[in-house]
Design an enzyme around this catalytic site. Sequence first.
Site, PDB file in Angstrom:
ATOM      1  N   CYS A  76     -80.519  79.372  50.541  1.00  0.00           N
ATOM      2  CA  CYS A  76     -81.306  78.419  51.318  1.00  0.00           C
ATOM      3  C   CYS A  76     -82.571  79.053  51.886  1.00  0.00           C
ATOM      4  O   CYS A  76     -82.525  80.121  52.481  1.00  0.00           O
ATOM      5  CB  CYS A  76     -80.509  77.808  52.464  1.00  0.00           C
ATOM      6  SG  CYS A  76     -79.038  76.951  51.932  1.00  0.00           S
ATOM      7  N   ARG A  85     -84.643  81.184  46.840  1.00  0.00           N
ATOM      8  CA  ARG A  85     -83.443  81.365  47.661  1.00  0.00           C
ATOM      9  C   ARG A  85     -82.396  80.296  47.376  1.00  0.00           C
ATOM     10  O   ARG A  85     -81.226  80.472  47.723  1.00  0.00           O
ATOM     11  CB  ARG A  85     -83.815  81.327  49.147  1.00  0.00           C
ATOM     12  CG  ARG A  85     -84.751  82.433  49.557  1.00  0.00           C
ATOM     13  CD  ARG A  85     -85.033  82.339  51.028  1.00  0.00           C
ATOM     14  NE  ARG A  85     -83.874  82.737  51.797  1.00  0.00           N
ATOM     15  CZ  ARG A  85     -83.659  83.965  52.242  1.00  0.00           C
ATOM     16  NH1 ARG A  85     -84.523  84.907  51.984  1.00  0.00           N
ATOM     17  NH2 ARG A  85     -82.583  84.248  52.928  1.00  0.00           N
ATOM     18  N   TRP A 141     -79.162  75.876  48.608  1.00  0.00           N
ATOM     19  CA  TRP A 141     -78.191  76.388  47.641  1.00  0.00           C
ATOM     20  C   TRP A 141     -76.845  75.889  48.164  1.00  0.00           C
ATOM     21  O   TRP A 141     -76.357  76.362  49.188  1.00  0.00           O
ATOM     22  CB  TRP A 141     -78.237  77.910  47.597  1.00  0.00           C
ATOM     23  CG  TRP A 141     -77.401  78.512  46.515  1.00  0.00           C
ATOM     24  CD1 TRP A 141     -77.788  78.759  45.230  1.00  0.00           C
ATOM     25  CD2 TRP A 141     -76.044  78.974  46.621  1.00  0.00           C
ATOM     26  NE1 TRP A 141     -76.744  79.321  44.527  1.00  0.00           N
ATOM     27  CE2 TRP A 141     -75.674  79.472  45.348  1.00  0.00           C
ATOM     28  CE3 TRP A 141     -75.099  79.000  47.649  1.00  0.00           C
ATOM     29  CZ2 TRP A 141     -74.411  79.999  45.092  1.00  0.00           C
ATOM     30  CZ3 TRP A 141     -73.837  79.524  47.387  1.00  0.00           C
ATOM     31  CH2 TRP A 141     -73.512  80.015  46.112  1.00  0.00           C
ATOM     32  N   ASN A 143     -79.150  77.449  57.194  1.00  0.00           N
ATOM     33  CA  ASN A 143     -78.724  78.374  56.145  1.00  0.00           C
ATOM     34  C   ASN A 143     -77.459  79.058  56.645  1.00  0.00           C
ATOM     35  O   ASN A 143     -77.386  79.427  57.816  1.00  0.00           O
ATOM     36  CB  ASN A 143     -79.821  79.420  55.898  1.00  0.00           C
ATOM     37  CG  ASN A 143     -79.381  80.478  54.916  1.00  0.00           C
ATOM     38  OD1 ASN A 143     -78.643  80.186  53.976  1.00  0.00           O
ATOM     39  ND2 ASN A 143     -79.805  81.711  55.130  1.00  0.00           N
ATOM     40  N   GLY A 144     -76.479  79.215  55.758  1.00  0.00           N
ATOM     41  CA  GLY A 144     -75.251  79.904  56.172  1.00  0.00           C
ATOM     42  C   GLY A 144     -74.073  78.951  56.106  1.00  0.00           C
ATOM     43  O   GLY A 144     -74.127  77.912  55.448  1.00  0.00           O
ATOM     44  N   GLU A 166     -76.556  97.062  33.604  1.00  0.00           N
ATOM     45  CA  GLU A 166     -77.688  96.248  34.058  1.00  0.00           C
ATOM     46  C   GLU A 166     -78.210  95.353  32.920  1.00  0.00           C
ATOM     47  O   GLU A 166     -78.531  94.190  33.136  1.00  0.00           O
ATOM     48  CB  GLU A 166     -78.787  97.176  34.606  1.00  0.00           C
ATOM     49  CG  GLU A 166     -80.108  96.518  34.943  1.00  0.00           C
ATOM     50  CD  GLU A 166     -80.031  95.467  36.058  1.00  0.00           C
ATOM     51  OE1 GLU A 166     -78.948  95.247  36.623  1.00  0.00           O
ATOM     52  OE2 GLU A 166     -81.076  94.851  36.327  1.00  0.00           O
ATOM     53  N   LYS A 220     -78.294  91.269  33.216  1.00  0.00           N
ATOM     54  CA  LYS A 220     -79.520  90.481  33.017  1.00  0.00           C
ATOM     55  C   LYS A 220     -79.270  89.372  32.003  1.00  0.00           C
ATOM     56  O   LYS A 220     -79.692  88.243  32.185  1.00  0.00           O
ATOM     57  CB  LYS A 220     -80.680  91.366  32.529  1.00  0.00           C
ATOM     58  CG  LYS A 220     -81.281  92.275  33.563  1.00  0.00           C
ATOM     59  CD  LYS A 220     -82.269  91.588  34.475  1.00  0.00           C
ATOM     60  CE  LYS A 220     -81.925  91.518  35.907  1.00  0.00           C
ATOM     61  NZ  LYS A 220     -81.157  92.279  36.711  1.00  0.00           N
ATOM     62  N   GLU A 255     -76.930  86.561  33.446  1.00  0.00           N
ATOM     63  CA  GLU A 255     -77.476  85.673  34.471  1.00  0.00           C
ATOM     64  C   GLU A 255     -78.626  84.826  33.956  1.00  0.00           C
ATOM     65  O   GLU A 255     -78.827  83.707  34.409  1.00  0.00           O
ATOM     66  CB  GLU A 255     -77.875  86.429  35.738  1.00  0.00           C
ATOM     67  CG  GLU A 255     -79.012  87.382  35.581  1.00  0.00           C
ATOM     68  CD  GLU A 255     -79.350  88.118  36.881  1.00  0.00           C
ATOM     69  OE1 GLU A 255     -79.229  87.535  37.955  1.00  0.00           O
ATOM     70  OE2 GLU A 255     -79.755  89.293  36.785  1.00  0.00           O
ATOM     71  N   HIS A 314     -61.281 103.415  23.832  1.00  0.00           N
ATOM     72  CA  HIS A 314     -60.111 103.146  24.678  1.00  0.00           C
ATOM     73  C   HIS A 314     -59.872 101.645  24.831  1.00  0.00           C
ATOM     74  O   HIS A 314     -59.173 101.219  25.737  1.00  0.00           O
ATOM     75  CB  HIS A 314     -60.291 103.814  26.039  1.00  0.00           C
ATOM     76  CG  HIS A 314     -60.430 105.303  25.926  1.00  0.00           C
ATOM     77  ND1 HIS A 314     -59.360 106.126  25.701  1.00  0.00           N
ATOM     78  CD2 HIS A 314     -61.521 106.091  25.937  1.00  0.00           C
ATOM     79  CE1 HIS A 314     -59.784 107.382  25.607  1.00  0.00           C
ATOM     80  NE2 HIS A 314     -61.100 107.379  25.741  1.00  0.00           N
ATOM     81  N   LYS A 347     -81.392  83.940  45.060  1.00  0.00           N
ATOM     82  CA  LYS A 347     -81.817  85.336  45.105  1.00  0.00           C
ATOM     83  C   LYS A 347     -81.201  86.104  46.266  1.00  0.00           C
ATOM     84  O   LYS A 347     -80.851  87.260  46.144  1.00  0.00           O
ATOM     85  CB  LYS A 347     -83.335  85.417  45.193  1.00  0.00           C
ATOM     86  CG  LYS A 347     -83.806  86.845  45.105  1.00  0.00           C
ATOM     87  CD  LYS A 347     -85.120  86.995  44.449  1.00  0.00           C
ATOM     88  CE  LYS A 347     -85.447  88.439  44.184  1.00  0.00           C
ATOM     89  NZ  LYS A 347     -84.673  89.004  43.074  1.00  0.00           N
TER      90      LYS A 347
HETATM   91  C1  F6R Z   1     -79.402  90.527  39.537  1.00  0.00           C
HETATM   92  C2  F6R Z   1     -79.645  90.359  40.951  1.00  0.00           C
HETATM   93  C3  F6R Z   1     -78.508  90.509  41.884  1.00  0.00           C
HETATM   94  C4  F6R Z   1     -78.943  91.314  43.119  1.00  0.00           C
HETATM   95  C5  F6R Z   1     -77.811  91.340  44.149  1.00  0.00           C
HETATM   96  C6  F6R Z   1     -78.175  92.173  45.350  1.00  0.00           C
HETATM   97  O1  F6R Z   1     -80.568  90.371  38.798  1.00  0.00           O
HETATM   98  O2  F6R Z   1     -80.741  90.072  41.356  1.00  0.00           O
HETATM   99  O3  F6R Z   1     -77.414  91.101  41.262  1.00  0.00           O
HETATM  100  O4  F6R Z   1     -79.296  92.598  42.724  1.00  0.00           O
HETATM  101  O5  F6R Z   1     -77.531  90.027  44.555  1.00  0.00           O
HETATM  102  O6  F6R Z   1     -79.251  91.647  46.035  1.00  0.00           O
HETATM  103  P1  F6R Z   1     -80.005  92.499  47.123  1.00  0.00           P
HETATM  104  O7  F6R Z   1     -80.580  93.684  46.450  1.00  0.00           O
HETATM  105  O8  F6R Z   1     -81.066  91.586  47.662  1.00  0.00           O
HETATM  106  O9  F6R Z   1     -78.998  92.891  48.160  1.00  0.00           O
END
Ligand code: F6R
Length: 653
Positions: free
Chosen positions: A2, A45, A99, A125-126, A522, A526, A529, A545, A648
């Site tokens: 949010c 967000r 969100w 938010n929350g 990673e 990527k 997501e 394994h 995010k």
């Molecule tokens: C993946 C991604 C998430 C963040 C995770 C931590 O692309 O963006 O996995 O890395 O939510 O977020 P922060 O770094 O803001 O604590």
Amino acid sequence: MCGIVGYAGPASTGRSSVLEGGAGPDSGGEALAAVLEGLRRLEYRGYDSAGVALVTGGEDGSERSLSTTKRAGRLARLVEALDAEPLPASSTAIGHTRWATHGGPTDANAHPHTSADGRLAVIHNGIIENYATLKADLQAEGVEFASQTDTEVTAHLLGRAAAAALAEVGADGGPADAGEALAEAMRRVCRELEGAFTLLAVHVDAPGVVVGARRNSPLVVGLGEGANYLGSDVAAFIGRTRSALELGQDQVVRITADDVVVTTFDGAPVTPRAFSVDWDAAAAEKGGYDWYMDKEIHEQPKAVADTLLGRTDASGALVLDELRMDTAVLRRTDKIIVIACGTSAYAGHVAKYAVEHWCRIPVEVELASEFRYRDPVLTERTLVVAISQSGESMDVVMAVRHAREQGAKVLAICNTQGSTIPREADAALYTHAGPEVAVASTKAFLAQITACYLLGLFLAQLRGNMFADEVRTVLRQLHAMPEAVQTVLDRTEEVRELARELVDAKSVLFLGRHVGFPVALEGALKLKELAYLHAEGFAAGELKHGPIALVEEGQPVFVIVPSPDSRDSLHAKVVSNAQEVRARGARTIVIAEDGDDAVLGSADLVIRVPRVPTLMAPLVTVVPLQVFAMEVASAKGLDVDQPRNLAKSVTVE
Ligand code: F6R
């Protein structure tokens, strides 16, 4: 989760809305323009619905009222609605991008929510954890609810509390004015709430005032000239001011065009810490790229360079004065625990290899969401390093609190000024990646690795694990990385083509060893997501394994091959791993250094990266994987910047 924006200032400044193609200054005046601009910057967000509330009217004796517009869907849908039915100009507004947690993304569940008398609007938010009890009490008293959200209870509670406080204005011991009455109502209600919340409210009878509150959820104040702002983070107002105030836990803020007053939930005055935002508005624009993510991938050389900037003295020695942590603490550290989530945790995983090698301190990397539930062994000699781009991930916030309660020292590596994690930590080291708008993290990852390396070198320098010239050599290697990353960026056509070719792949595997292992994880994250594809990253040595059973004819497998200079025949072992999967029908896409011809026999495609020292390799090898994921998503017609179900900044546990 949010995005929240508030504005108190003039109704019109003559400047036009920055929103292309909609909701210009004819609708809602300056207040709406400022709030929509903020929401556009905060849309990362949460993006399943959006809404605004403005206090309008009151000029020339016209009746004041609350104007609220909200829509399920992206912000663009709200803008369309505001275009179709423009709102009168206003000097007071709040806006929200959601969100969903409680109740699906519908118009009714979108924020703002209004009180029963229709005079107060609130955004949130929350999660209000005791909302069910509060709601039952309100319903028992005959209050009708229009949504399924937890937020709506706050609208009704605040509406009542505000009506009572407004009635006391001017009375003995009562609030001095309507704005203070609204703040008092907010304080009263916040004391009743449990959980995590940022709340903003406006009231018809308190024109020109926005009141906010925060507990376990972010809120910052922007100080403009003749206007003030509230935002979930500084991105909300960087187009208008870079002067900001940090709010602490359990605080209430009241803004007007020319005043900001902060108190605790009990009403005690607070002097908030001021800071200057070092991001500029242009950095939060797409700058001609189709996607923020593409732009942010291309900003990686700068993110690394900026994170290194100003951290050495004239003699080339490393100085991290900003840490403000007693060096005695760092000298006596006997264990480091990195806590982080997602991509940030993988940055910590990369750093483990370097920090253990340089400092000879054991480093554990722990997902923040698991950390406190395993009863970790923490002492005053444990240094907990909390890595977070946003500085707001609730899992990390809770882990930081747990670590501090147990007596450990916490150092935050963070990209966002004014955020909770660096504020609650004992020390902070900022990455300078600039605003990261795309939901998928890219440039923050490279900046986090860089900052972790600086920390590792600093510890090694301080504790005498490395000689000064050794530290300088690694620093020189780090300073060469922006150019190396740029070289990779200049060569992405091949990986883009590959992505378009593999658009219908059902699953993609990633293999790596040593620092290549977190890069493999990673790369898989990527792809999951962004492209909604099954993807798994493995330590290449683990293949036999179990995971090798997944390999069938045509299965794409990325193999991150370490430098031929790596120790312990690592290179040869990973090349063998590539051969093993290829022998079982896999299509191997090998990421290897320029000039490494030993990989040719085991690769269907080789993606070249420049030759760099082993520990620096993640900064270059991850880049083609980021581009690959972005390109697959784009070829599938998906929204690269705002993937489904994600937000995010994950401000709930
Ligand atoms: C993946 C991604 C998430 C963040 C995770 C931590 O692309 O963006 O996995 O890395 O939510 O977020 P922060 O770094 O803001 O604590």
